[in-house]
Enzyme design. Structure first.
Site, PDB file in Angstrom:
ATOM      1  N   ASN A  70       0.856  -1.186   0.000  1.00  0.00           N
ATOM      2  CA  ASN A  70       0.000   0.000   0.000  1.00  0.00           C
ATOM      3  C   ASN A  70       0.898   1.244   0.000  1.00  0.00           C
ATOM      4  O   ASN A  70       1.536   1.571   0.998  1.00  0.00           O
ATOM      5  CB  ASN A  70      -0.899  -0.047   1.245  1.00  0.00           C
TER       6      ASN A  70
ATOM      7  N   GLU B 146      -3.262 -15.018   2.592  1.00  0.00           N
ATOM      8  CA  GLU B 146      -4.672 -14.654   2.734  1.00  0.00           C
ATOM      9  C   GLU B 146      -4.888 -14.058   4.130  1.00  0.00           C
ATOM     10  O   GLU B 146      -4.411 -14.616   5.120  1.00  0.00           O
ATOM     11  CB  GLU B 146      -5.547 -15.905   2.582  1.00  0.00           C
TER      12      GLU B 146
ATOM     13  N   ASP C 281      -2.226  -3.939   9.994  1.00  0.00           N
ATOM     14  CA  ASP C 281      -3.588  -4.172   9.514  1.00  0.00           C
ATOM     15  C   ASP C 281      -4.462  -3.124  10.179  1.00  0.00           C
ATOM     16  O   ASP C 281      -4.378  -2.912  11.395  1.00  0.00           O
ATOM     17  CB  ASP C 281      -4.067  -5.583   9.856  1.00  0.00           C
TER      18      ASP C 281
ATOM     19  N   PHE D   4      -5.759   8.578   2.122  1.00  0.00           N
ATOM     20  CA  PHE D   4      -6.293   7.480   1.320  1.00  0.00           C
ATOM     21  C   PHE D   4      -7.476   6.846   2.064  1.00  0.00           C
ATOM     22  O   PHE D   4      -7.832   7.277   3.161  1.00  0.00           O
ATOM     23  CB  PHE D   4      -5.194   6.438   1.034  1.00  0.00           C
TER      24      PHE D   4
ATOM     25  N   HIS E 298      -3.793   6.837  14.119  1.00  0.00           N
ATOM     26  CA  HIS E 298      -3.749   5.462  14.645  1.00  0.00           C
ATOM     27  C   HIS E 298      -2.445   4.768  14.227  1.00  0.00           C
ATOM     28  O   HIS E 298      -1.785   4.119  15.025  1.00  0.00           O
ATOM     29  CB  HIS E 298      -4.952   4.693  14.093  1.00  0.00           C
TER      30      HIS E 298
HETATM   31  P1  IMP Z   1      -5.542  -2.766   5.197  1.00  0.00           P
HETATM   32  O1  IMP Z   1      -4.944  -2.571   6.540  1.00  0.00           O
HETATM   33  O2  IMP Z   1      -4.550  -2.462   4.107  1.00  0.00           O
HETATM   34  O3  IMP Z   1      -6.180  -4.129   5.054  1.00  0.00           O
HETATM   35  O4  IMP Z   1      -6.649  -1.654   5.043  1.00  0.00           O
HETATM   36  C1  IMP Z   1      -8.028  -1.897   5.251  1.00  0.00           C
HETATM   37  C2  IMP Z   1      -8.890  -0.785   4.715  1.00  0.00           C
HETATM   38  O5  IMP Z   1      -8.869   0.301   5.615  1.00  0.00           O
HETATM   39  C3  IMP Z   1      -8.501  -0.253   3.345  1.00  0.00           C
HETATM   40  O6  IMP Z   1      -9.667  -0.053   2.593  1.00  0.00           O
HETATM   41  C4  IMP Z   1      -7.831   1.065   3.634  1.00  0.00           C
HETATM   42  O7  IMP Z   1      -8.053   1.980   2.633  1.00  0.00           O
HETATM   43  C5  IMP Z   1      -8.494   1.475   4.931  1.00  0.00           C
HETATM   44  N1  IMP Z   1      -7.512   2.190   5.746  1.00  0.00           N
HETATM   45  C6  IMP Z   1      -6.446   1.678   6.401  1.00  0.00           C
HETATM   46  N2  IMP Z   1      -5.747   2.660   7.000  1.00  0.00           N
HETATM   47  C7  IMP Z   1      -6.378   3.817   6.698  1.00  0.00           C
HETATM   48  C8  IMP Z   1      -6.105   5.180   7.014  1.00  0.00           C
HETATM   49  O8  IMP Z   1      -5.112   5.559   7.665  1.00  0.00           O
HETATM   50  N3  IMP Z   1      -6.977   6.069   6.517  1.00  0.00           N
HETATM   51  C9  IMP Z   1      -8.060   5.721   5.777  1.00  0.00           C
HETATM   52  N4  IMP Z   1      -8.350   4.475   5.447  1.00  0.00           N
HETATM   53  C10 IMP Z   1      -7.510   3.518   5.909  1.00  0.00           C
END
Ligand code: IMP
Length: 193
Positions: free
Chosen positions: A10, A41, A70, A151, A179
């Protein structure tokens, strides 16, 4: 210099995390640097479990101490969901805009504005030792979609004591309160002590 592998593809997370690591004498490697394209997964039921699945996998593949994050948003009007399913929830709409409109609609309908973001970081080191670091930011869902930085759900989340969405804050400002930066700072303190 100590090498550390951040298991993520990301781009936005990498930018945020690299900025925090800038002040420390640690070399941060990403999936691209190590030419890794497969990902495990994310079958965990919690942020902690999913982060651990990714950091264990990265360490197993490379033998380099590896951490993964995560994260997700928990929204009061959606019974504190989507949580760990945040990515899937967003992808189920035809656009981010459509998802944001639906969130704002449910917030207004239920008259429940509260929300929070949570990040869990898992670090896997030699001997398969594992440590978890959590970060959380409280806030509310905005009445309108706003901002062009950040994002994911940033354009609909207003941190507590702020009147701007996270997407109206530049990376440096977001990193002062987010966070993710809370969890990363705990990780860095652990590494340097
Ligand atoms: P993951 O941790 O990459 O699985 O993110 C899970 C979901 O939460 C994704 O759709 C990200 O876009 C969203 N997300 C994670 N961190 C942030 C953040 O700091 N701001 C906004 N969306 C977030």
């Amino acid at each position: 210099m100590r090498r550390l592998f951040f298991f993520s593809n990301n781009k936005n997370k990498i930018i945020e995390i690299k900025k925090i690591f800038n002040n420390f004498n640690l070399e941060l490697l990403s999936l691209i640097d190590l030419n890794i394209s497969e990902e495990p997964e994310e079958s965990g039921r919690t942020f902690e479990e999913n982060a651990k699945i990714k950091s264990d996998y990265g360490f197993l593949k490379t033998g380099i101490s590896c951490f993964a994050d995560d994260s997700g948003i928990c929204i009061e009007s959606l019974k504190w969901k989507p949580g760990v399913l945040s990515k899937r929830f967003l992808n189920n709409f035809k656009s981010n805009e459509a998802c944001f409109k639906s969130i704002i609609k449910s917030t207004k309908k239920n008259n429940k504005q509260n929300a929070y973001f949570k990040t869990s970081i898992s670090l896997t080191m030699k001997g398969n030792q594992n440590v978890i670091f959590n970060g959380k930011i409280d806030g509310k869902i905005s009445e309108q979609v706003k901002g062009r930085y950040g994002f994911g759900y940033d354009p609909v989340f207003i941190p507590k004591n702020y009147n701007k969405t996270l997407a109206e804050l530049r990376t440096k400002e977001k990193n002062e309160i987010s966070h993710r930066s809370i969890a990363v700072t705990k990780l860095i303190n652990f590494l340097i002590n």
